[in-house]
Design an enzyme around this catalytic site. Structure first.
Site, PDB file in Angstrom:
ATOM      1  N   PRO A 142      -5.248  -5.747 -24.422  1.00  0.00           N
ATOM      2  CA  PRO A 142      -5.624  -5.119 -25.681  1.00  0.00           C
ATOM      3  C   PRO A 142      -4.770  -3.886 -25.955  1.00  0.00           C
ATOM      4  O   PRO A 142      -4.289  -3.239 -25.018  1.00  0.00           O
ATOM      5  CB  PRO A 142      -7.093  -4.724 -25.478  1.00  0.00           C
TER       6      PRO A 142
ATOM      7  N   ARG B  23      -4.000   6.074  -0.090  1.00  0.00           N
ATOM      8  CA  ARG B  23      -3.503   6.068   1.288  1.00  0.00           C
ATOM      9  C   ARG B  23      -3.885   4.747   1.955  1.00  0.00           C
ATOM     10  O   ARG B  23      -4.979   4.239   1.748  1.00  0.00           O
ATOM     11  CB  ARG B  23      -4.144   7.198   2.111  1.00  0.00           C
ATOM     12  N   LEU B  24      -2.965   4.216   2.750  1.00  0.00           N
ATOM     13  CA  LEU B  24      -3.241   3.060   3.612  1.00  0.00           C
ATOM     14  C   LEU B  24      -2.432   3.319   4.872  1.00  0.00           C
ATOM     15  O   LEU B  24      -1.227   3.553   4.794  1.00  0.00           O
ATOM     16  CB  LEU B  24      -2.772   1.754   2.951  1.00  0.00           C
TER      17      LEU B  24
ATOM     18  N   VAL C  39      -2.121   2.462   9.336  1.00  0.00           N
ATOM     19  CA  VAL C  39      -2.556   1.781  10.554  1.00  0.00           C
ATOM     20  C   VAL C  39      -2.107   2.623  11.743  1.00  0.00           C
ATOM     21  O   VAL C  39      -0.957   3.086  11.780  1.00  0.00           O
ATOM     22  CB  VAL C  39      -1.921   0.363  10.618  1.00  0.00           C
TER      23      VAL C  39
ATOM     24  N   GLY D  30       1.655  -4.013  13.241  1.00  0.00           N
ATOM     25  CA  GLY D  30       2.271  -5.325  13.455  1.00  0.00           C
ATOM     26  C   GLY D  30       1.300  -6.414  13.854  1.00  0.00           C
ATOM     27  O   GLY D  30       1.710  -7.517  14.206  1.00  0.00           O
TER      28      GLY D  30
ATOM     29  N   GLY E 163      -2.798  -4.014   8.509  1.00  0.00           N
ATOM     30  CA  GLY E 163      -2.417  -3.465   7.200  1.00  0.00           C
ATOM     31  C   GLY E 163      -2.626  -4.493   6.099  1.00  0.00           C
ATOM     32  O   GLY E 163      -3.217  -4.199   5.052  1.00  0.00           O
TER      33      GLY E 163
ATOM     34  N   TYR F 182       4.543  -3.276   0.408  1.00  0.00           N
ATOM     35  CA  TYR F 182       3.781  -3.689  -0.778  1.00  0.00           C
ATOM     36  C   TYR F 182       4.505  -4.799  -1.542  1.00  0.00           C
ATOM     37  O   TYR F 182       3.873  -5.724  -2.053  1.00  0.00           O
ATOM     38  CB  TYR F 182       3.517  -2.482  -1.682  1.00  0.00           C
TER      39      TYR F 182
ATOM     40  N   HIS G 134       6.370  -7.028  -0.200  1.00  0.00           N
ATOM     41  CA  HIS G 134       6.160  -8.224   0.625  1.00  0.00           C
ATOM     42  C   HIS G 134       4.848  -8.919   0.240  1.00  0.00           C
ATOM     43  O   HIS G 134       4.728 -10.136   0.357  1.00  0.00           O
ATOM     44  CB  HIS G 134       6.135  -7.810   2.099  1.00  0.00           C
TER      45      HIS G 134
END
Ligand SMILES: CC(C)(COP(=O)(O)OP(=O)(O)OC[C@H]1O[C@@H](n2cnc3c(N)ncnc32)[C@H](O)[C@@H]1OP(=O)(O)O)[C@@H](O)C(=O)NCCC(=O)NCCS
Length: 125
Positions: free
Chosen positions: A39, A51-52, A54, A60, A64, A98, A100
């Site tokens: 719209p 924030r993110l 690990v 790995g 995450g 991100y 990825h």
């Protein structure tokens, strides 16, 4: 002013966390392809992941990605609408993480990325 979600290991130690807060996206910041379906308001509602992170011990192992999916699932199941998840990447490695996961950077701000919830629904839903 955020909600913080924390992942812990079996002993209660923090393994990772992320934060969510309400936000908005200026329509003029979206690619034309996305904006034309929306719209004609100046902005659309969004949820911002500020924030993110690990803990080194758990990197790995998929945490995450799992927390990103957890955030998307929370937004999809909420009763308040959001057009997209927006994230602020702290550096190029975070941008790559991100990207990825299918997120797109704003042309005006390359370290801020978004994922339309309609796309997320196909991935998580
Ligand atoms: C970025 C971060 C959250 C990734 O967490 P993680 O638990 O190590 O990542 P995962 O193991 O869940 O990885 C999930 C997927 O992302 C990929 N990936 C991880 N880090 C990546 C990076 N920097 N660039 C590209 N892809 C990446 C993995 O290869 C994996 O791919 P796959 O699912 O196809 O196998 C973590 O490295 C971290 O805390 N970094 C420091 C803080 C940070 O940069 N946060 C970002 C927001 S500011």
């Amino acid at each position: 002013m955020t909600a913080c979600f924390v992942a812990t290991d079996t002993t209660g130690q923090i393994a990772g966390f992320y934060t969510l807060a309400s936000s908005s996206i200026n329509l003029s910041d979206l690619p034309e392809e996305n904006a034309k379906k929306l719209p004609r308001y100046p902005s659309v509602p969004a949820v911002r992941m500020g924030r993110l992170a690990v803990d080194e011990r758990f990197k790995g192992l998929g945490l995450g990605g799992a927390m990103l999916a957890d955030a998307l699932a929370r937004i999809l199941s909420a009763e308040i609408a959001a057009y997209a998840l927006v994230v602020d990447a702290k550096d190029e490695a975070a941008v790559a993480f991100y990207r990825h996961h299918g997120m797109m950077a704003f042309a005006s701000s390359p370290k801020t990325l978004f994922l339309p919830m309609a796309v997320a629904h196909g991935l998580v839903g």
